[in-house]
Design an enzyme around this catalytic site. Structure first.
Site, PDB file in Angstrom:
ATOM      1  N   ASP A   1       1.689 -33.964 -11.230  1.00 22.18           N
ATOM      2  CA  ASP A   1       0.315 -33.522 -11.435  1.00 22.18           C
ATOM      3  C   ASP A   1       0.091 -33.063 -12.879  1.00 22.18           C
ATOM      4  O   ASP A   1       0.759 -32.136 -13.348  1.00 22.18           O
ATOM      5  CB  ASP A   1       0.063 -32.370 -10.433  1.00 22.18           C
ATOM      6  CG  ASP A   1      -1.386 -32.014 -10.304  1.00 22.18           C
ATOM      7  OD1 ASP A   1      -2.218 -32.565 -11.046  1.00 22.18           O
ATOM      8  OD2 ASP A   1      -1.699 -31.159  -9.448  1.00 22.18           O
TER       9      ASP A   1
ATOM     10  N   GLU B   1      -3.590 -37.443 -12.039  1.00 22.25           N
ATOM     11  CA  GLU B   1      -4.258 -37.017 -13.281  1.00 22.25           C
ATOM     12  C   GLU B   1      -5.757 -37.247 -13.154  1.00 22.25           C
ATOM     13  O   GLU B   1      -6.458 -37.366 -14.137  1.00 22.25           O
ATOM     14  CB  GLU B   1      -3.629 -37.636 -14.531  1.00 22.25           C
ATOM     15  CG  GLU B   1      -3.364 -39.127 -14.485  1.00 22.25           C
ATOM     16  CD  GLU B   1      -4.605 -39.932 -14.837  1.00 22.25           C
ATOM     17  OE1 GLU B   1      -5.441 -40.127 -13.920  1.00 22.25           O
ATOM     18  OE2 GLU B   1      -4.711 -40.389 -15.992  1.00 22.25           O
TER      19      GLU B   1
ATOM     20  N   ASP C   1     -10.305 -33.103  -7.344  1.00 25.00           N
ATOM     21  CA  ASP C   1      -9.904 -32.671  -5.988  1.00 25.00           C
ATOM     22  C   ASP C   1     -10.990 -32.841  -4.919  1.00 25.00           C
ATOM     23  O   ASP C   1     -12.165 -32.560  -5.144  1.00 25.00           O
ATOM     24  CB  ASP C   1      -9.485 -31.196  -6.009  1.00 25.00           C
ATOM     25  CG  ASP C   1      -8.207 -30.987  -6.802  1.00 25.00           C
ATOM     26  OD1 ASP C   1      -7.798 -31.907  -7.541  1.00 25.00           O
ATOM     27  OD2 ASP C   1      -7.621 -29.910  -6.678  1.00 25.00           O
TER      28      ASP C   1
HETATM   29  C1  GLA Z   1      -4.369 -29.932  -8.531  1.00 28.08           C
HETATM   30  C2  GLA Z   1      -4.234 -31.137  -7.613  1.00 28.08           C
HETATM   31  C3  GLA Z   1      -4.242 -30.668  -6.161  1.00 28.08           C
HETATM   32  C4  GLA Z   1      -3.100 -29.677  -5.934  1.00 28.08           C
HETATM   33  C5  GLA Z   1      -3.214 -28.513  -6.915  1.00 28.08           C
HETATM   34  C6  GLA Z   1      -1.995 -27.595  -6.850  1.00 28.08           C
HETATM   35  O1  GLA Z   1      -5.618 -29.330  -8.402  1.00 28.08           O
HETATM   36  O2  GLA Z   1      -5.258 -32.060  -7.844  1.00 28.08           O
HETATM   37  O3  GLA Z   1      -4.107 -31.775  -5.276  1.00 28.08           O
HETATM   38  O4  GLA Z   1      -1.873 -30.336  -6.097  1.00 28.08           O
HETATM   39  O5  GLA Z   1      -3.337 -28.977  -8.259  1.00 28.08           O
HETATM   40  O6  GLA Z   1      -2.018 -26.554  -7.771  1.00 28.08           O
END
Ligand code: GLA
Length: 392
Positions: free
Chosen positions: A154, A191, A214
């Site tokens: 991530d 990303e 997200d």
């Molecule tokens: C980002 C990712 C999420 C999760 C959080 C964890 O926001 O997109 O899916 O993994 O980090 O901190």
């Protein structure tokens, strides 16, 4: 004789791979996710509260509920498992939450399941924990030693240490480190769709890559992300998938029609199906939405084709996914405020003449139709069909 022939074929195959510039290890990596990965991830429900006890309980329920039988396989720990690095730079889990990662992996494997973990190319994860920056090789070795089968990587704080033209190299670095361990580890790039990751994800070893920011457990966000995948179909296929983020089904802020839309859309998109709810306490209805075999078969279809939109009329949308047997999965979606008729015209999905139709949520053959089919679709709901032309 047969053995000599097989050896010859293998050698010719290796030479061919070398000619097109693919190492055997990279080839093996691309074989890891022939259909979109299915599993569970801790983030959407548990966030930073995840621990060993929870992960074991989710693995137990994945088996006892029938989810494993339905195809779910990966049990993935997201952010917040990390502890500190030792004096030699090796990462250790947060002892209070994850006392023994190898023992946890063994437990998950003993259930016939696989374990996933999470890190960042940056110095810190999105939750502010230790990332893999400058420790890629060591971390990959540690994951392999524990028995990890899947890594979500991530971006997070990597934005502070890498310039945009270094994105690909940063992801490729971990890919190479994973390959060097010799352990097959599914590689999930995260990303958020920056720099059109779908164009280069496979070349840096990604088996899947997030295409968006997200997801949240509400219809507006889910529909925005899901329908926003239009245009990306040609970038997905066996071994390399667009990932519109994990499922929110069962987390409580959408109704059953909305969750069925979520599941249907993700399956038409050939999206990874990573449940994001608490399996141990889920309702029968949640389980039935997550495990409908006819809908999952659309996602897991061996042709590995991502679906696309064929029509949009106000709040009404028709999506189609071509399947290996020549049939088409069709989603009739209604983003409007009340029940409305939604029509699929067979010409638009490449069929002429009579077709037979099956309703995949109702598990019912609807009969033979010509020209078009119209269904009443509830507010925020879906009717999902399998349309087949005799002889197709
Ligand atoms: C980002 C990712 C999420 C999760 C959080 C964890 O926001 O997109 O899916 O993994 O980090 O901190």
């Amino acid at each position: 004789m047969r053995k000599i022939l097989t050896t010859h074929i293998s050698i010719i195959f290796m030479v061919l791979l070398a000619v097109v510039g693919i190492s055997p290890a990279a080839f093996a990596q691309a074989q890891l996710a022939p259909t979109p990965p299915m599993g569970w991830n801790s983030w959407n429900h548990f966030g930073c509260k995840v621990n060993d006890t929870i992960v074991r309980a989710e693995a137990d329920t994945m088996v006892s509920s029938g989810m494993k039988a339905a195809g779910y396989e990966y049990v993935n720990i997201d952010d917040c498992w990390e502890g500190v690095r030792d004096s030699k730079g090796f990462i250790h889990p947060n002892d209070a939450r994850f006392p023994d990662m190898k023992a946890l992996a063994d437990y998950v494997h003993s259930k016939g399941l696989k374990l996933g973990i999470y890190s960042s190319p940056g110095p810190h994860t999105c939750g502010g924990y230790e990332g893999s920056y400058r420790h890629e090789k060591q971390d990959a070795e540690t994951y392999a030693k524990w028995g990890v089968d899947y890594l979500k990587y991530d971006w997070c704080s990597a934005r502070y240490v890498y310039k945009p033209d270094q994105y690909q190299a940063a992801f490729e670095k971990m890919h190479k480190a994973l390959l060097a361990t010799g352990r097959p580890i599914v590689y999930s790039l995260c990303e958020y769709g920056m720099d059109r990751v779908w164009q280069w994800g496979p070349s840096v070893g990604g088996n899947l890559w997030r295409t968006t920011d997200d997801i949240e457990d509400n219809y507006t966000r889910m529909a925005f992300i899901g329908f926003g995948q239009e245009g990306l179909a040609r970038f997905a296929g066996p071994g390399h998938w667009n990932d519109p983020d994990m499922l929110e089904i069962g987390n409580g802020h959408m109704n059953a029609n909305e969750y069925r839309s979520h599941m249907s859309l993700w399956c038409i998109l050939a999206a990874p199906l990573i449940a994001g709810n608490d399996l141990a306490t889920m309702s029968k209805q949640t389980l039935s939405i997550l495990t409908n075999p006819e809908v999952i078969a659309v996602d897991q279809d061996p042709a590995g084709k991502e679906g696309y939109q064929v029509s949009e009329e106000g709040p009404l949308r028709v999506w189609v996914k071509p399947l290996a047997d020549g049939s088409k999965a069709v989603g009739l979606f209604n983003e409007g405020k009340s029940t409305m008729p939604v029509t699929v015209r067979f010409k638009e999905i490449g069929f002429s003449g009579k077709v037979s139709i099956r309703d995949l949520w109702a598990h019912k053959d609807l009969g033979a139709f010509s020209g078009s089919y119209t269904a009443q679709v509830p507010r925020h709901g879906v009717v999902m069909l399998k349309v087949q032309q005799p002889g197709s």
